[in-house]
Write a protein that holds these residues in place. Structure first.
Motif, PDB file in Angstrom:
ATOM      1  N   SER A   4      89.876 -36.353  34.641  1.00 10.67           N
ATOM      2  CA  SER A   4      89.413 -35.724  35.881  1.00 10.67           C
ATOM      3  C   SER A   4      90.286 -36.155  37.062  1.00 10.67           C
ATOM      4  O   SER A   4      90.649 -35.343  37.915  1.00 10.67           O
ATOM      5  CB  SER A   4      87.949 -36.106  36.137  1.00 10.67           C
ATOM      6  N   THR A  47      82.521 -36.387  39.157  1.00  9.93           N
ATOM      7  CA  THR A  47      82.640 -34.928  39.129  1.00  9.93           C
ATOM      8  C   THR A  47      82.572 -34.335  40.523  1.00  9.93           C
ATOM      9  O   THR A  47      83.404 -33.487  40.888  1.00  9.93           O
ATOM     10  CB  THR A  47      81.539 -34.321  38.234  1.00  9.93           C
ATOM     11  N   TYR A  81      86.324 -28.506  33.146  1.00 12.33           N
ATOM     12  CA  TYR A  81      85.065 -28.657  33.860  1.00 12.33           C
ATOM     13  C   TYR A  81      83.964 -27.717  33.379  1.00 12.33           C
ATOM     14  O   TYR A  81      82.781 -28.077  33.433  1.00 12.33           O
ATOM     15  CB  TYR A  81      85.281 -28.480  35.365  1.00 12.33           C
ATOM     16  N   ASP A 121      82.315 -29.168  30.335  1.00 13.23           N
ATOM     17  CA  ASP A 121      81.624 -30.368  30.800  1.00 13.23           C
ATOM     18  C   ASP A 121      80.325 -29.994  31.495  1.00 13.23           C
ATOM     19  O   ASP A 121      79.261 -30.587  31.238  1.00 13.23           O
ATOM     20  CB  ASP A 121      82.542 -31.134  31.761  1.00 13.23           C
TER      21      ASP A 121
END
Length: 332
Positions: free
Chosen positions: A132, A227, A272, A275
């Motif tokens: 990330s 995130t 993402y 995820d």
């Protein structure tokens, strides 16, 4: 005379009073048993086929990317350095779970030592955080290249790239360290069977016969913090990038400039979106079958490493040309 209650501890029986009086005498289980995909044991061999193909593509693709960037001097610039970091991270992530998973599916080798389980847990979580962070670094590189192109080489020097890389590695390493540390401190007195294909953090700590709220809250907090912070930074970067692109005078210039970001945007989405889907199904999909949740968790760790080299191989002209050149030379 009332019978003394007992507490099961990895195949051994200990008096509860003894456990209460001296919990430091608890020892961690020597091994855990990974069940694979509960409910789909009969299909393990068939499920292993697409997983094995994805892993093979990820290995070949990412090693090819690393090789091309190494031998092609024209690719020795920040964008491709970050791409090499991404490829290395993808290789570690997929290798952390696939070999053990295939040994479960093919040879019914379900045992994993306690230390190996915690090591696998740490690698999965730390390298996910690192990946990330790499996307944030790549977004910053694209921002400088498009919004301030004349200063790109002076802002993103090799020294700066190394510092960014070290920051990404340290952040992932430090933020993920408490997860296996907290898991190691818990007493395990229920079972040593993990209903998963790998040592996922919550799946492991749920086996503990102690309060796991600290572990649960910490892992959730790290996931939300990383995130939200990284996605926010990427969103801000691309907002400025799009403003710069739409201010260009011609449509051809806008399309050409946007093309330099398209591979990065595709890679971000492949990371993402799975995820997000995995997190939502785990948090709110209470009626979702367990085998579906486990399959989604595996896809999240295997699909991005497979797709990233394909995306950059197709979208990046420099990599594509060099790859074609290698195959042409071999054909000759």
């Amino acid at each position: 005379m009332q019978e003394t209650p007992f507490c099961l501890r990895v195949g051994h029986l200990l008096p509860k009073s003894m456990a209460d009086s001296n919990t430091t005498e608890f020892t961690n289980p020597s091994t855990f048993i990974l069940k694979g995909i509960p409910g789909l044991e009969w299909a393990h061999v068939w499920i292993s086929i697409p997983f094995c193909i994805m892993y093979a593509i990820a290995l070949v693709g990412n090693f090819t990317l690393l090789f091309i960037v190494k031998v092609e001097s024209g690719l020795h610039e920040p964008m491709y350095y970050f791409l090499c970091m991404l490829a290395a991270t993808d290789l570690v992530l997929s290798t952390s779970i696939l070999p053990k998973m295939l040994s479960i599916f093919w040879f019914n080798s379900r045992e994993i030592s306690f230390s190996a389980c915690l090591t696998q847990m740490y690698f999965i979580h730390s390298f996910s955080v690192m990946e990330s962070g790499i996307f944030v670094a790549m977004a910053y590189d694209r921002y400088v290249a498009i919004c301030d192109p004349l200063r790109h080489s002076t802002i993103l020097t090799n020294t700066v790239v190394v510092k960014i890389g070290l920051t990404v590695v340290l952040r992932g390493s430090i933020l993920s360290l408490p997860c296996p540390f907290l898991a190691r401190q818990r007493p395990y007195c229920r079972t040593n069977i993990i209903a998963h294909t790998y040592c996922e953090h919550i799946a492991v700590v749920k086996l503990a016969c102690a309060d796991i709220r600290i572990s649960s809250y910490y892992s959730l907090s790290v996931a939300l913090f990383v995130t939200s912070l990284d996605v926010s930074f990427i969103a801000v970067s691309y907002t400025q990038i799009l403003r710069a692109i739409f201010s260009l005078p011609t449509k051809v210039a806008r399309l050409k400039t946007f093309g330099t970001c398209s591979s990065h945007l595709c890679a971000i989405l492949t990371f993402y979106i799975p995820d997000l889907f995995s997190s939502l199904t785990h948090r709110f999909g209470h009626n979702v079958p367990l085998h579906f949740l486990i399959l989604i968790a595996n896809v999240y760790l295997l699909v991005p490493p497979m797709l990233h080299p394909i995306i950059y191989g197709v979208k990046s002209k420099q990599i594509r040309d060099r790859l074609l050149q290698l195959f042409t030379c071999k054909g000759i």
